[in-house]
Design an enzyme around this catalytic site. Structure first.
Site, PDB file in Angstrom:
ATOM      1  N   LYS A 115      -8.539  12.156  12.881  1.00 37.11           N
ATOM      2  CA  LYS A 115      -7.492  11.128  12.920  1.00 37.11           C
ATOM      3  C   LYS A 115      -6.852  10.979  14.305  1.00 37.11           C
ATOM      4  O   LYS A 115      -6.464   9.881  14.696  1.00 37.11           O
ATOM      5  CB  LYS A 115      -6.408  11.429  11.882  1.00 37.11           C
ATOM      6  CG  LYS A 115      -6.887  11.216  10.447  1.00 37.11           C
ATOM      7  CD  LYS A 115      -5.754  11.416   9.455  1.00 37.11           C
ATOM      8  CE  LYS A 115      -6.276  11.386   8.032  1.00 37.11           C
ATOM      9  NZ  LYS A 115      -5.192  11.502   7.046  1.00 37.11           N
ATOM     10  N   SER A 172     -15.238  13.536  -0.345  1.00 37.42           N
ATOM     11  CA  SER A 172     -14.365  12.364  -0.215  1.00 37.42           C
ATOM     12  C   SER A 172     -14.439  11.463  -1.445  1.00 37.42           C
ATOM     13  O   SER A 172     -15.517  11.156  -1.940  1.00 37.42           O
ATOM     14  CB  SER A 172     -14.752  11.556   1.023  1.00 37.42           C
ATOM     15  OG  SER A 172     -13.991  10.349   1.045  1.00 37.42           O
ATOM     16  N   ARG A 188       7.584  24.013  15.283  1.00 42.61           N
ATOM     17  CA  ARG A 188       6.877  22.757  15.023  1.00 42.61           C
ATOM     18  C   ARG A 188       7.751  21.799  14.213  1.00 42.61           C
ATOM     19  O   ARG A 188       7.701  20.582  14.394  1.00 42.61           O
ATOM     20  CB  ARG A 188       5.574  23.022  14.268  1.00 42.61           C
ATOM     21  CG  ARG A 188       4.531  23.752  15.088  1.00 42.61           C
ATOM     22  CD  ARG A 188       3.223  23.872  14.321  1.00 42.61           C
ATOM     23  NE  ARG A 188       2.417  22.664  14.415  1.00 42.61           N
ATOM     24  CZ  ARG A 188       1.347  22.416  13.638  1.00 42.61           C
ATOM     25  NH1 ARG A 188       0.980  23.286  12.733  1.00 42.61           N
ATOM     26  NH2 ARG A 188       0.660  21.303  13.788  1.00 42.61           N
ATOM     27  N   ASP A 222      -1.342   6.221   5.594  1.00 39.48           N
ATOM     28  CA  ASP A 222      -1.004   7.393   4.772  1.00 39.48           C
ATOM     29  C   ASP A 222       0.446   7.343   4.284  1.00 39.48           C
ATOM     30  O   ASP A 222       0.727   7.587   3.114  1.00 39.48           O
ATOM     31  CB  ASP A 222      -1.225   8.685   5.562  1.00 39.48           C
ATOM     32  CG  ASP A 222      -2.706   9.009   5.731  1.00 39.48           C
ATOM     33  OD1 ASP A 222      -3.490   8.684   4.828  1.00 39.48           O
ATOM     34  OD2 ASP A 222      -3.061   9.587   6.777  1.00 39.48           O
TER      35      ASP A 222
END
Ligand code: ATR
Length: 274
Positions: free
Chosen positions: A66, A15, A156, A102
């Site tokens: 998340k 990260s 999807r 985001d």
């Protein structure tokens, strides 16, 4: 004692959030300490509760937590509700508050840093997983002429486009049956880059002079960035700027201060290259 913040994920060693937020803290003079915390799958809720009990002030949340962060949030922003996912948490007394930065990170990188307008443009969004769901709402807010969601698994894409029907001109397509004419902006929100892979895209997907934007980032150009350059993009870039911009929005939510992002994007690019 500085106020404690952290990013939780699994894995987490890679990260860049500590790098970014520590620079924001220096830039703004805010008393912020920021760490990366590895959390085992199944242990997210406990980890958040412990962090809060120990005086922690706020968290970033990354893969694979998340959706759990969304479920854990007693108070959710509209952005979080639309994305169905949370990447930023903070505490208000006993309440856990969740937001998703985001999408705004992507739009700010495009608009402010790269001077790429979205309004009136044709946009192709590749992918229909969590990353795509996080950015589709803020992209539609910019009022593109149309937005097509394309995914390897068509069903999807249909589901994601259906969920955002009514928020703009949005439709779904399979990767091999994209509408003709080409797109002004192609955003890659698939996980393909992470595997060094590229979604198979027909020639002419990107209009000459268009923009190819990969939400993933890497020290070297991703396969998607190389694809964009090969297709004659005016700009083909990875998502390092998006990463820094989403972090800046988290920092603003926590501290009420907007850190400068340009120098941090430059520093992070140099850090990756080194
Ligand atoms: P994330 O939260 O990162 O979006 P995800 O929900 O697992 O993760 O979704 C991954 C996305 O990348 C999906 O759209 C996936 O396509 P499928 O729905 O068909 O699985 C897409 N993806 C992953 N690897 C890919 C590849 N090699 N080529 C094309 N699409 C890929």
């Amino acid at each position: 004692m500085p106020d404690r913040y952290a990013v939780m994920g699994h894995p987490i060693a890679h990260s860049k959030s500590p790098f970014i937020h520590r620079r924001f803290a220096v830039d703004t003079g805010e008393p912020v300490a920021y760490d990366a915390l590895l959390v085992e799958p199944g242990g997210f809720r406990d980890a958040v509760e412990r962090f809060h009990a120990e005086g922690g002030r706020g968290l970033n949340v990354t893969i694979p937590f998340k959706e759990e962060a969304f479920a854990l949030s007693g108070r959710r922003s509209d952005r979080a509700a639309r994305a169905g996912a949370v990447n930023t948490l903070w505490f208000d007394g006993a309440a856990v508050c969740g937001d998703n930065t985001d999408g705004v990170g992507l739009v700010r990188d495009l608009r402010r840093n790269l001077a790429v307008g979205i309004e009136g443009r044709s946009v192709l969004l590749l992918g229909a997983g969590g990353a795509a769901r996080g950015v589709i709402g803020p992209l539609l807010d910019e009022r593109p002429q149309r937005l097509v969601v394309a995914n390897r698994t068509l069903s999807r894409a249909v589901a994601l486009a259906g969920r955002f029907a009514g928020q703009g001109r949005v439709s779904a397509a399979a990767l091999d049956t994209l509408p003709a004419g080409g797109f002004d902006l192609v955003v890659n929100a698939t996980a393909a880059s992470l595997a060094g892979d590229l979604p198979p895209l027909p020639r002419g997907t990107l209009r000459p002079g268009g923009v190819a934007y990969d939400t993933a980032y890497a020290a070297r150009p991703t396969p998607f960035v190389e694809w964009g350059a090969g297709e004659g993009a005016a700009l083909a870039t990875d998502g390092l700027g998006m990463l820094v911009e989403q972090a800046a929005e988290s920092f603003r939510l926590w501290r009420g201060r907007e850190p400068r992002t340009g120098p941090v994007i430059e520093a992070l690019r140099a850090h990756l290259a080194g």
